[in-house]
Design a protein around this motif. Structure first.
Motif, PDB file in Angstrom:
ATOM      1  N   GLY A 225       0.795  -1.224   0.000  1.00  0.00           N
ATOM      2  CA  GLY A 225       0.000   0.000   0.000  1.00  0.00           C
ATOM      3  C   GLY A 225       0.828   1.275   0.000  1.00  0.00           C
ATOM      4  O   GLY A 225       0.300   2.364   0.199  1.00  0.00           O
ATOM      5  N   CYS A 226       2.122   1.157  -0.250  1.00  0.00           N
ATOM      6  CA  CYS A 226       3.024   2.305  -0.156  1.00  0.00           C
ATOM      7  C   CYS A 226       2.959   3.191  -1.402  1.00  0.00           C
ATOM      8  O   CYS A 226       3.049   2.706  -2.527  1.00  0.00           O
ATOM      9  CB  CYS A 226       4.458   1.817   0.053  1.00  0.00           C
ATOM     10  N   LEU A 227       2.845   4.477  -1.187  1.00  0.00           N
ATOM     11  CA  LEU A 227       2.803   5.434  -2.292  1.00  0.00           C
ATOM     12  C   LEU A 227       4.176   5.634  -2.936  1.00  0.00           C
ATOM     13  O   LEU A 227       4.270   6.132  -4.048  1.00  0.00           O
ATOM     14  CB  LEU A 227       2.269   6.776  -1.804  1.00  0.00           C
ATOM     15  N   MET A 228       5.225   5.245  -2.251  1.00  0.00           N
ATOM     16  CA  MET A 228       6.594   5.412  -2.753  1.00  0.00           C
ATOM     17  C   MET A 228       7.132   4.139  -3.389  1.00  0.00           C
ATOM     18  O   MET A 228       8.306   4.040  -3.719  1.00  0.00           O
ATOM     19  CB  MET A 228       7.534   5.834  -1.610  1.00  0.00           C
ATOM     20  N   ARG A 229       6.277   3.163  -3.580  1.00  0.00           N
ATOM     21  CA  ARG A 229       6.707   1.860  -4.084  1.00  0.00           C
ATOM     22  C   ARG A 229       7.446   1.970  -5.420  1.00  0.00           C
ATOM     23  O   ARG A 229       8.473   1.333  -5.625  1.00  0.00           O
ATOM     24  CB  ARG A 229       5.496   0.950  -4.222  1.00  0.00           C
TER      25      ARG A 229
ATOM     26  N   GLU B 246      12.423   1.639  -8.593  1.00  0.00           N
ATOM     27  CA  GLU B 246      13.372   2.245  -9.532  1.00  0.00           C
ATOM     28  C   GLU B 246      14.749   2.368  -8.894  1.00  0.00           C
ATOM     29  O   GLU B 246      15.768   2.121  -9.534  1.00  0.00           O
ATOM     30  CB  GLU B 246      12.864   3.607  -9.993  1.00  0.00           C
ATOM     31  N   SER B 247      14.772   2.724  -7.622  1.00  0.00           N
ATOM     32  CA  SER B 247      16.031   2.828  -6.891  1.00  0.00           C
ATOM     33  C   SER B 247      16.715   1.463  -6.801  1.00  0.00           C
ATOM     34  O   SER B 247      17.919   1.344  -7.023  1.00  0.00           O
ATOM     35  CB  SER B 247      15.752   3.382  -5.491  1.00  0.00           C
ATOM     36  N   ALA B 248      15.940   0.435  -6.496  1.00  0.00           N
ATOM     37  CA  ALA B 248      16.498  -0.917  -6.392  1.00  0.00           C
ATOM     38  C   ALA B 248      17.024  -1.405  -7.738  1.00  0.00           C
ATOM     39  O   ALA B 248      18.085  -2.029  -7.808  1.00  0.00           O
ATOM     40  CB  ALA B 248      15.438  -1.879  -5.866  1.00  0.00           C
TER      41      ALA B 248
ATOM     42  N   VAL C 107      25.225  -6.978  -7.684  1.00  0.00           N
ATOM     43  CA  VAL C 107      25.935  -7.581  -6.547  1.00  0.00           C
ATOM     44  C   VAL C 107      25.507  -7.000  -5.203  1.00  0.00           C
ATOM     45  O   VAL C 107      25.684  -7.634  -4.177  1.00  0.00           O
ATOM     46  CB  VAL C 107      27.468  -7.459  -6.696  1.00  0.00           C
ATOM     47  N   SER C 108      24.929  -5.800  -5.190  1.00  0.00           N
ATOM     48  CA  SER C 108      24.496  -5.212  -3.920  1.00  0.00           C
ATOM     49  C   SER C 108      22.975  -5.202  -3.792  1.00  0.00           C
ATOM     50  O   SER C 108      22.428  -4.527  -2.938  1.00  0.00           O
ATOM     51  CB  SER C 108      25.047  -3.792  -3.771  1.00  0.00           C
ATOM     52  N   ASP C 109      22.299  -5.957  -4.643  1.00  0.00           N
ATOM     53  CA  ASP C 109      20.845  -6.006  -4.648  1.00  0.00           C
ATOM     54  C   ASP C 109      20.367  -7.177  -3.803  1.00  0.00           C
ATOM     55  O   ASP C 109      20.569  -8.336  -4.156  1.00  0.00           O
ATOM     56  CB  ASP C 109      20.346  -6.137  -6.094  1.00  0.00           C
ATOM     57  N   PHE C 110      19.740  -6.882  -2.676  1.00  0.00           N
ATOM     58  CA  PHE C 110      19.214  -7.932  -1.813  1.00  0.00           C
ATOM     59  C   PHE C 110      18.029  -7.385  -1.031  1.00  0.00           C
ATOM     60  O   PHE C 110      17.824  -6.181  -0.948  1.00  0.00           O
ATOM     61  CB  PHE C 110      20.298  -8.480  -0.874  1.00  0.00           C
TER      62      PHE C 110
ATOM     63  N   VAL D  76      14.385 -10.199  -4.558  1.00  0.00           N
ATOM     64  CA  VAL D  76      15.557 -10.187  -5.445  1.00  0.00           C
ATOM     65  C   VAL D  76      15.252 -10.993  -6.707  1.00  0.00           C
ATOM     66  O   VAL D  76      15.536 -10.548  -7.821  1.00  0.00           O
ATOM     67  CB  VAL D  76      16.798 -10.775  -4.724  1.00  0.00           C
ATOM     68  N   LYS D  77      14.671 -12.166  -6.540  1.00  0.00           N
ATOM     69  CA  LYS D  77      14.351 -13.029  -7.673  1.00  0.00           C
ATOM     70  C   LYS D  77      13.389 -12.324  -8.637  1.00  0.00           C
ATOM     71  O   LYS D  77      13.571 -12.376  -9.857  1.00  0.00           O
ATOM     72  CB  LYS D  77      13.731 -14.325  -7.163  1.00  0.00           C
TER      73      LYS D  77
END
Length: 147
Positions: free
Chosen positions: A50-54, A59-61, A67-70, A78-79
């Motif tokens: 329900g997050c408005l910043m989702r 996009e940030s992720a 290698v730093s994505d978790f 991640v998957k």
């Protein structure tokens, strides 16, 4: 200059965290989004639902080096983010389903109190089928966690 400073300078502006204070996760222990296991992932995704910043979070992720994505970010694991990067389909949650998923405690309390599903669905502004689907999904996830 450290490697971290270099990475920050090279990442797109969207990865900057101006939106973080307005995100639903700002009110939650951040460890929740990085804990292993289906139950923790489900709980983190419910916060994101329900997050408005989702979208900004996702996009940030996606702008992070792989290698730093978790953890759960932008409502995706991640998957799921890897599938998205490869152009493969990722399950999409409708706004009404997101509302129900973010209200699990309320739904369970109302149902336990004997409130008919039709009334609970009306209170949430969703259809009964959406509510039934969410409850079935919760039951399957709980069963998987228990196994």
């Amino acid at each position: 200059m450290t490697a971290l400073d270099t990475r920050r300078r090279r990442t797109p502006a969207v990865t900057q965290t101006r939106w973080v204070g307005d995100a639903s996760c700002a009110e939650v222990d951040p460890e929740l989004f990085f804990e292993p296991g289906i139950a923790a992932e489900r709980e983190a995704k419910e916060v994101c639902a329900g997050c408005l910043m989702r979208q900004a979070c996702l996009e940030s992720a996606l702008a992070l080096p792989i290698v730093s994505d978790f953890g759960v970010r932008g409502g995706l694991s991640v998957k799921e983010r890897r599938r998205l990067r490869r152009g493969q389909p990722v399950p999409v949650i409708s706004p009404s389903m997101a509302r129900v998923l973010a209200s699990r405690d309320l739904v369970e309390a109302r149902v336990a109190a004997g409130v008919p599903l039709k009334m609970v669905a009306r209170e949430l502004g969703v259809g009964r089928e959406t509510l039934r689907s969410a409850r079935a999904m919760w039951a399957a996830q709980d069963k998987a966690v228990a196994a």
